[in-house]
Design a protein around this motif. Structure first.
Motif, PDB file in Angstrom:
ATOM      1  N   ARG A  50       0.848  -1.205   0.000  1.00  0.00           N
ATOM      2  CA  ARG A  50       0.000   0.000   0.000  1.00  0.00           C
ATOM      3  C   ARG A  50       0.878   1.249   0.000  1.00  0.00           C
ATOM      4  NH1 ARG A  50      -4.399   3.349  -0.266  1.00  0.00           N
ATOM      5  NH2 ARG A  50      -4.605   4.688   1.534  1.00  0.00           N
ATOM      6  N   GLU A  51       1.934   1.231   0.815  1.00  0.00           N
ATOM      7  CA  GLU A  51       2.819   2.393   0.887  1.00  0.00           C
ATOM      8  C   GLU A  51       3.431   2.699  -0.477  1.00  0.00           C
ATOM      9  OE1 GLU A  51       5.590   1.326   3.975  1.00  0.00           O
ATOM     10  OE2 GLU A  51       3.907   0.790   5.281  1.00  0.00           O
ATOM     11  N   GLU A  52       3.910   1.672  -1.163  1.00  0.00           N
ATOM     12  CA  GLU A  52       4.530   1.892  -2.474  1.00  0.00           C
ATOM     13  C   GLU A  52       3.516   2.398  -3.497  1.00  0.00           C
ATOM     14  OE1 GLU A  52       7.770   2.035  -3.099  1.00  0.00           O
ATOM     15  OE2 GLU A  52       7.961   1.644  -0.953  1.00  0.00           O
ATOM     16  N   ARG A  53       2.297   1.858  -3.443  1.00  0.00           N
ATOM     17  CA  ARG A  53       1.250   2.346  -4.369  1.00  0.00           C
ATOM     18  C   ARG A  53       0.920   3.814  -4.088  1.00  0.00           C
ATOM     19  NH1 ARG A  53      -0.620  -2.714  -3.043  1.00  0.00           N
ATOM     20  NH2 ARG A  53      -2.205  -1.879  -1.625  1.00  0.00           N
ATOM     21  N   GLN A  54       0.840   4.165  -2.813  1.00  0.00           N
ATOM     22  CA  GLN A  54       0.541   5.550  -2.449  1.00  0.00           C
ATOM     23  C   GLN A  54       1.661   6.488  -2.900  1.00  0.00           C
ATOM     24  OE1 GLN A  54      -2.666   5.818  -2.046  1.00  0.00           O
ATOM     25  NE2 GLN A  54      -2.425   7.142  -0.286  1.00  0.00           N
ATOM     26  N   ILE A  55       2.884   6.068  -2.693  1.00  0.00           N
ATOM     27  CA  ILE A  55       4.016   6.909  -3.098  1.00  0.00           C
ATOM     28  C   ILE A  55       4.004   7.107  -4.612  1.00  0.00           C
ATOM     29  CG2 ILE A  55       6.537   6.925  -3.315  1.00  0.00           C
ATOM     30  CD1 ILE A  55       6.525   5.773  -0.397  1.00  0.00           C
ATOM     31  N   ALA A  56       3.793   6.043  -5.358  1.00  0.00           N
ATOM     32  CA  ALA A  56       3.746   6.162  -6.823  1.00  0.00           C
ATOM     33  C   ALA A  56       2.601   7.088  -7.247  1.00  0.00           C
ATOM     34  CB  ALA A  56       3.587   4.787  -7.459  1.00  0.00           C
ATOM     35  N   ARG A  57       1.442   6.924  -6.613  1.00  0.00           N
ATOM     36  CA  ARG A  57       0.279   7.753  -6.955  1.00  0.00           C
ATOM     37  C   ARG A  57       0.555   9.228  -6.657  1.00  0.00           C
ATOM     38  NH1 ARG A  57      -4.446   9.800  -4.697  1.00  0.00           N
ATOM     39  NH2 ARG A  57      -3.903   9.168  -2.597  1.00  0.00           N
ATOM     40  N   LEU A  58       1.138   9.490  -5.489  1.00  0.00           N
ATOM     41  CA  LEU A  58       1.380  10.878  -5.111  1.00  0.00           C
ATOM     42  C   LEU A  58       2.545  11.500  -5.876  1.00  0.00           C
ATOM     43  CD1 LEU A  58       0.506  10.771  -1.328  1.00  0.00           C
ATOM     44  CD2 LEU A  58      -0.856  11.618  -3.235  1.00  0.00           C
ATOM     45  N   ARG A  59       3.524  10.695  -6.275  1.00  0.00           N
ATOM     46  CA  ARG A  59       4.576  11.221  -7.143  1.00  0.00           C
ATOM     47  C   ARG A  59       3.966  11.672  -8.473  1.00  0.00           C
ATOM     48  NH1 ARG A  59      10.155  10.313  -6.121  1.00  0.00           N
ATOM     49  NH2 ARG A  59      10.462  10.535  -8.359  1.00  0.00           N
ATOM     50  N   HIS A  60       3.045  10.870  -8.999  1.00  0.00           N
ATOM     51  CA  HIS A  60       2.374  11.229 -10.254  1.00  0.00           C
ATOM     52  C   HIS A  60       1.567  12.523 -10.072  1.00  0.00           C
ATOM     53  CE1 HIS A  60       0.427  10.723 -14.109  1.00  0.00           C
ATOM     54  NE2 HIS A  60      -0.745  10.882 -13.502  1.00  0.00           N
ATOM     55  N   LEU A  61       0.819  12.606  -8.968  1.00  0.00           N
ATOM     56  CA  LEU A  61       0.054  13.828  -8.700  1.00  0.00           C
ATOM     57  C   LEU A  61       0.976  15.038  -8.571  1.00  0.00           C
ATOM     58  CD1 LEU A  61      -2.577  12.542  -6.116  1.00  0.00           C
ATOM     59  CD2 LEU A  61      -3.015  13.276  -8.474  1.00  0.00           C
ATOM     60  N   ALA A  62       2.125  14.847  -7.933  1.00  0.00           N
ATOM     61  CA  ALA A  62       3.083  15.948  -7.782  1.00  0.00           C
ATOM     62  C   ALA A  62       3.564  16.436  -9.141  1.00  0.00           C
ATOM     63  CB  ALA A  62       4.265  15.504  -6.921  1.00  0.00           C
ATOM     64  N   GLU A  63       3.885  15.488 -10.018  1.00  0.00           N
ATOM     65  CA  GLU A  63       4.335  15.876 -11.357  1.00  0.00           C
ATOM     66  C   GLU A  63       3.257  16.676 -12.075  1.00  0.00           C
ATOM     67  OE1 GLU A  63       5.494  12.212 -13.181  1.00  0.00           O
ATOM     68  OE2 GLU A  63       7.306  12.037 -11.948  1.00  0.00           O
ATOM     69  N   GLU A  64       2.008  16.223 -11.959  1.00  0.00           N
ATOM     70  CA  GLU A  64       0.899  16.945 -12.601  1.00  0.00           C
ATOM     71  C   GLU A  64       0.747  18.346 -12.025  1.00  0.00           C
ATOM     72  OE1 GLU A  64      -2.518  14.453 -12.080  1.00  0.00           O
ATOM     73  OE2 GLU A  64      -2.084  13.289 -13.883  1.00  0.00           O
ATOM     74  N   ALA A  65       1.030  18.488 -10.714  1.00  0.00           N
ATOM     75  CA  ALA A  65       0.883  19.782 -10.042  1.00  0.00           C
ATOM     76  C   ALA A  65       2.146  20.635 -10.131  1.00  0.00           C
ATOM     77  CB  ALA A  65       0.516  19.559  -8.577  1.00  0.00           C
ATOM     78  N   GLU A  66       3.144  20.144 -10.873  1.00  0.00           N
ATOM     79  CA  GLU A  66       4.423  20.832 -11.014  1.00  0.00           C
ATOM     80  C   GLU A  66       5.109  21.029  -9.665  1.00  0.00           C
ATOM     81  OE1 GLU A  66       4.029  24.330 -13.446  1.00  0.00           O
ATOM     82  OE2 GLU A  66       2.965  23.236 -15.009  1.00  0.00           O
TER      83      GLU A  66
END
Length: 96
Positions: A50-66
């Protein structure tokens, strides 16, 4: 300080900081409930998948949010580590 523009920026930053604190408080209320549930259900404090999935998801969101994904991951890992520490404490209290 008489610079109105700077004061306006700082007021916005103060408001955002207050919102962050309140959001973190709400998040920790929920994660503490999860910790109690895990402790009474015999589930482990950590869930690496779960932790790794969350990190991957939030890294993607961060990239989208610059926003720097490295910073985002470090911030999230800090929060996750604190949550796991709370979960482990719940388990110790329950199971001695």
């Amino acid at each position: 300080m008489s610079d109105g523009m700077l004061q306006g920026y700082r007021k916005s930053i103060d408001n955002i900081d207050a919102a962050l604190v309140h959001l973190l408080a709400e998040r920790f209320k929920v994660t503490q409930a999860v910790g109690r549930y895990k402790a009474t259900s015999g589930l482990p404090a950590a869930d690496p998948g779960r932790e790794e999935r969350q990190i991957a998801r939030l890294r993607h969101l961060a990239e989208e949010a610059e926003l720097d994904p490295e910073f985002t991951e470090k911030f999230l890992r800090f929060i996750i580590d604190e949550v796991i520490r709370h979960h482990a404490r719940h388990q110790q209290q329950l199971h001695g």
